[in-house]
Design a protein around this motif. Structure first.
Motif, mmCIF file in Angstrom:
data_model
loop_
_atom_site.group_PDB
_atom_site.id
_atom_site.type_symbol
_atom_site.label_atom_id
_atom_site.label_comp_id
_atom_site.label_asym_id
_atom_site.label_seq_id
_atom_site.Cartn_x
_atom_site.Cartn_y
_atom_site.Cartn_z
ATOM 1 N N ILE A 108 0.916 -1.430 -0.254
ATOM 2 C CA ILE A 108 -0.066 -0.466 0.365
ATOM 3 C C ILE A 108 1.091 1.520 -0.037
ATOM 4 C CG2 ILE A 108 -1.825 -1.164 0.873
ATOM 5 C CD1 ILE A 108 -1.706 0.178 3.266
ATOM 6 N N ASP A 109 2.291 1.066 0.132
ATOM 7 C CA ASP A 109 2.543 2.010 -0.413
ATOM 8 C C ASP A 109 2.724 2.996 0.808
ATOM 9 O OD1 ASP A 109 5.267 3.622 -0.686
ATOM 10 O OD2 ASP A 109 4.025 4.656 -3.069
ATOM 11 N N TYR A 110 2.754 2.598 2.218
ATOM 12 C CA TYR A 110 2.789 2.972 3.560
ATOM 13 C C TYR A 110 3.907 3.816 4.195
ATOM 14 C CZ TYR A 110 0.440 3.308 8.030
ATOM 15 O OH TYR A 110 -0.081 4.267 9.349
ATOM 16 N N GLN A 111 3.202 5.183 4.873
ATOM 17 C CA GLN A 111 4.761 5.948 5.113
ATOM 18 C C GLN A 111 4.223 6.761 6.889
ATOM 19 O OE1 GLN A 111 6.501 8.988 3.288
ATOM 20 N NE2 GLN A 111 7.219 10.122 5.066
ATOM 21 N N LEU A 112 4.836 5.110 7.996
ATOM 22 C CA LEU A 112 4.134 5.941 9.535
ATOM 23 C C LEU A 112 4.573 7.137 9.073
ATOM 24 C CD1 LEU A 112 3.367 4.194 11.998
ATOM 25 C CD2 LEU A 112 6.932 3.531 12.001
ATOM 26 N N ALA A 113 3.480 7.900 10.198
ATOM 27 C CA ALA A 113 3.877 9.344 9.866
ATOM 28 C C ALA A 113 4.284 9.762 11.429
ATOM 29 C CB ALA A 113 2.230 9.873 10.491
ATOM 30 N N PRO A 114 4.970 10.447 11.397
ATOM 31 C CA PRO A 114 5.867 11.410 13.169
ATOM 32 C C PRO A 114 4.802 11.308 14.060
ATOM 33 C CG PRO A 114 6.809 12.238 11.187
ATOM 34 C CD PRO A 114 5.318 11.243 10.685
ATOM 35 N N ASP A 115 3.792 11.402 13.979
ATOM 36 C CA ASP A 115 2.834 11.577 15.178
ATOM 37 C C ASP A 115 2.001 10.672 15.351
ATOM 38 O OD1 ASP A 115 1.066 11.927 12.887
ATOM 39 O OD2 ASP A 115 0.182 13.962 13.412
ATOM 40 N N ASN A 116 2.107 9.352 14.570
ATOM 41 C CA ASN A 116 1.370 8.326 14.915
ATOM 42 C C ASN A 116 1.302 7.671 16.127
ATOM 43 O OD1 ASN A 116 0.330 5.155 14.511
ATOM 44 N ND2 ASN A 116 0.007 5.861 12.964
ATOM 45 N N LEU A 174 10.069 0.527 9.433
ATOM 46 C CA LEU A 174 10.038 -0.021 10.890
ATOM 47 C C LEU A 174 11.271 0.234 11.755
ATOM 48 C CD1 LEU A 174 10.552 -3.339 8.199
ATOM 49 C CD2 LEU A 174 8.843 -2.759 9.932
ATOM 50 N N MET A 175 12.128 0.886 11.072
ATOM 51 C CA MET A 175 13.042 1.702 11.876
ATOM 52 C C MET A 175 12.547 2.294 13.334
ATOM 53 S SD MET A 175 15.954 3.302 9.644
ATOM 54 C CE MET A 175 16.699 1.719 8.803
ATOM 55 N N ARG A 176 11.139 3.188 13.412
ATOM 56 C CA ARG A 176 10.433 3.742 14.237
ATOM 57 C C ARG A 176 9.287 3.180 14.743
ATOM 58 N NH1 ARG A 176 8.964 8.661 11.505
ATOM 59 N NH2 ARG A 176 7.589 7.658 9.674
#
Length: 201
Positions: A108-116, A174-176
């Motif tokens: 899904i080309d997902y990006q984990l948002a910093p405020d998640n 995955l790092m975050r």
């Protein structure tokens, strides 16, 4: 008129206290009979005894017993019930494709948002923070502060070799990732992706 009662094993056992022969019942259907518990084993033994007693009882119709399971050893169960007949109903199986979280990120080309809430965060180096005796790990796990640099690994479970073949975005997610939190945003994005790209069923 036919009356159906859907109940748990415990409810049926309670019913047997007031009606030991299940005189108001003509059929008992027990599903998932392979799931062995003290209650289910007791119920099966009692219902088996009731079947015999109802055959001898002239005032009551015979009790019909139906046991259902997709995985039980039918030979053993049939022998326990005096070689009762076994009916096999053909079904169909569905192919199962196994996808892990990193595969979903790619899909899904997902990006984990910093405020998640599922994202580890640490205050930027240029912000003066009094940490005191807290370790970096405790600060990270507190999930407070600004975003991190792209190459900083804050997930203690992250293994760079395992994910070397994945995209930079997935590796950074995955790092975050805080694996102790549920990322509801990725669940929502995945459901939207499935709805948009796959047929029903």
């Amino acid at each position: 008129d036919t009356k159906l009662l859907f109940c748990t094993t415990g409810i049926l056992l309670r019913k047997l206290i007031g009606d030991p022969l299940l005189s108001s019942v003509t059929h008992v259907v027990i599903d998932e009979v392979h799931e062995r518990t003290v209650q289910s084993d007791l119920l099966l033994a009692m219902v088996k005894e009731i079947v015999y007693k109802r055959k001898l009882h002239t005032d009551l119709p015979p009790l019909k017993l139906v046991l259902m399971s997709a995985t039980i050893d039918t030979t053993m169960l049939s022998e326990y019930l005096d070689h009762c007949p076994v009916l096999s109903v053909g079904g169909r199986t569905f192919d199962v494709e196994q996808n892990y979280l990193e595969d979903v990120y790619e899909m899904i080309d997902y990006q984990l948002a910093p405020d998640n809430p599922a994202c580890h965060r640490l205050r930027s180096a240029n912000v003066n923070v009094l940490v005191g005796s807290q370790t970096k790990d405790k600060v990270i796990r507190g999930n407070w502060g600004d975003d991190i640099s792209s190459d900083e690994v804050l997930n203690p479970e992250y293994n760079a070799e395992t994910f070397a073949d994945y995209s930079r975005r997935t590796r950074r997610n995955l790092m975050r990732l805080n694996e102790e939190r549920i990322d509801y945003e990725v669940i929502q994005s995945l459901l939207v992706h499935i709805d948009d790209n796959f047929e029903e069923g």
